[in-house]
Design an enzyme around this catalytic site. Structure first.
Site, PDB file in Angstrom:
ATOM      1  N   ASP A  16     -12.616  48.906 -38.155  1.00  0.00           N
ATOM      2  CA  ASP A  16     -11.605  49.551 -37.305  1.00  0.00           C
ATOM      3  C   ASP A  16     -10.273  48.887 -37.050  1.00  0.00           C
ATOM      4  O   ASP A  16     -10.557  47.632 -37.755  1.00  0.00           O
ATOM      5  CB  ASP A  16     -12.336  49.740 -35.959  1.00  0.00           C
ATOM      6  N   ASP A  18      -7.262  49.490 -34.382  1.00  0.00           N
ATOM      7  CA  ASP A  18      -6.800  49.015 -32.967  1.00  0.00           C
ATOM      8  C   ASP A  18      -7.933  48.345 -31.984  1.00  0.00           C
ATOM      9  O   ASP A  18      -8.775  48.966 -31.743  1.00  0.00           O
ATOM     10  CB  ASP A  18      -6.103  50.485 -32.447  1.00  0.00           C
TER      11      ASP A  18
END
Length: 265
Positions: A16, A18
């Protein structure tokens, strides 16, 4: 048995972005949203507490719409609302990229080290995120170097799939592009929504929490850590068994697979 004694069960690591690669939310995206609001003459202000609440909604355009529905419903009467929201989000992305280009968002502990180790071991690396492709490439270039987006075998970002996390769509898409089954991969996430998405795609998942996500429910994660850790700055273990290790490396990822029944004799 160590992965050194047989084929490494981890063929790819899916990251991932953020909150996982960097703490981009509070002092990155939030500030960029506020700058875009000001640019468009809006009197909206997303403070730290409010933004933490809004993070329950995945996707920037979706977050804007949710805010409007809950806090400024009269704004929903704008003509061509979808296009207006898309334009606002585009302005936000421009402000965010400018922030990254100023070098104000460092990677979290252990991220650069692990990515380099995976590359050296020829283990595939991929991105699975709902943030925009521009945000991804800008972050990578500003932290790992101009050529770093090319290090990743697959970058899944933005609106290439219909369902945002916690839907597993982005993970299914990335796995398809990699040509690998979920059983041979591990995801690295920071949030409950991200974990729900990765688990729904069948991925074992390492969670590294941040200020916003620490209180969330991470049931099903292989391990929950403060970060990926460094030899000089070990991680804190919140849930799971790391075998006494202090930083995430290939050996630990293989051990997590072994603990979850991937090795068979």
């Amino acid at each position: 048995m160590s992965y050194k004694d047989r084929d490494n069960p981890v063929r790819a690591v899916l990251f991932d972005v953020d909150g996982t690669l960097a703490d981009t939310e509070r002092d990155g995206h939030r500030l960029a949203f506020n700058a875009a609001f000001k640019e468009l003459g809006l009197d909206w202000e997303w403070d730290v507490e409010l933004y933490g609440e809004l993070l329950a909604i995945t996707g920037g355009k979706e977050r804007i719409r949710h805010y409007m529905e809950k806090y400024v419903p009269a704004e929903l009467n704008r003509a061509e609302l979808d296009n207006w929201i898309a334009g606002l989000h585009k302005a936000k992305t421009r402000h965010y990229v400018a922030l990254l280009e100023r070098g104000e968002t460092p990677l979290r502990p252990g991220v650069a080290r692990l990515i380099r180790q995976l590359r050296e071991a020829k283990i595939k690396i991929a991105i699975a995120t709902t943030t925009t492709p521009e945000n991804v490439t800008s972050l990578l270039k500003s932290t790992l170097g101009e050529d770093s987006p090319g290090w990743f075998d697959v970058i899944g970002a933005g609106d290439i799939v219909p369902g945002k996390k916690p839907e597993p769509d982005i993970y299914h898409w990335v796995l398809e592009q990699l040509g690998l089954p979920a059983e041979q991969c591990i995801a690295v996430e920071d949030s409950e929504n991200g974990l729900r998405a990765s688990l729904a795609a069948g991925l074992d998942t390492v969670v590294t929490v941040n200020e916003y996500t620490r209180p969330q429910d991470f049931t099903g994660a292989a391990v929950v850590l403060s970060d990926l850790g460094e030899p000089t700055r070990p991680f804190i273990v919140f849930e799971g068994d790391t075998g006494g290790g202090g930083w995430v490396d290939i050996e630990l990822l293989a051990r997590l697979k072994a603990q979850r029944g991937i090795f068979t004799d």
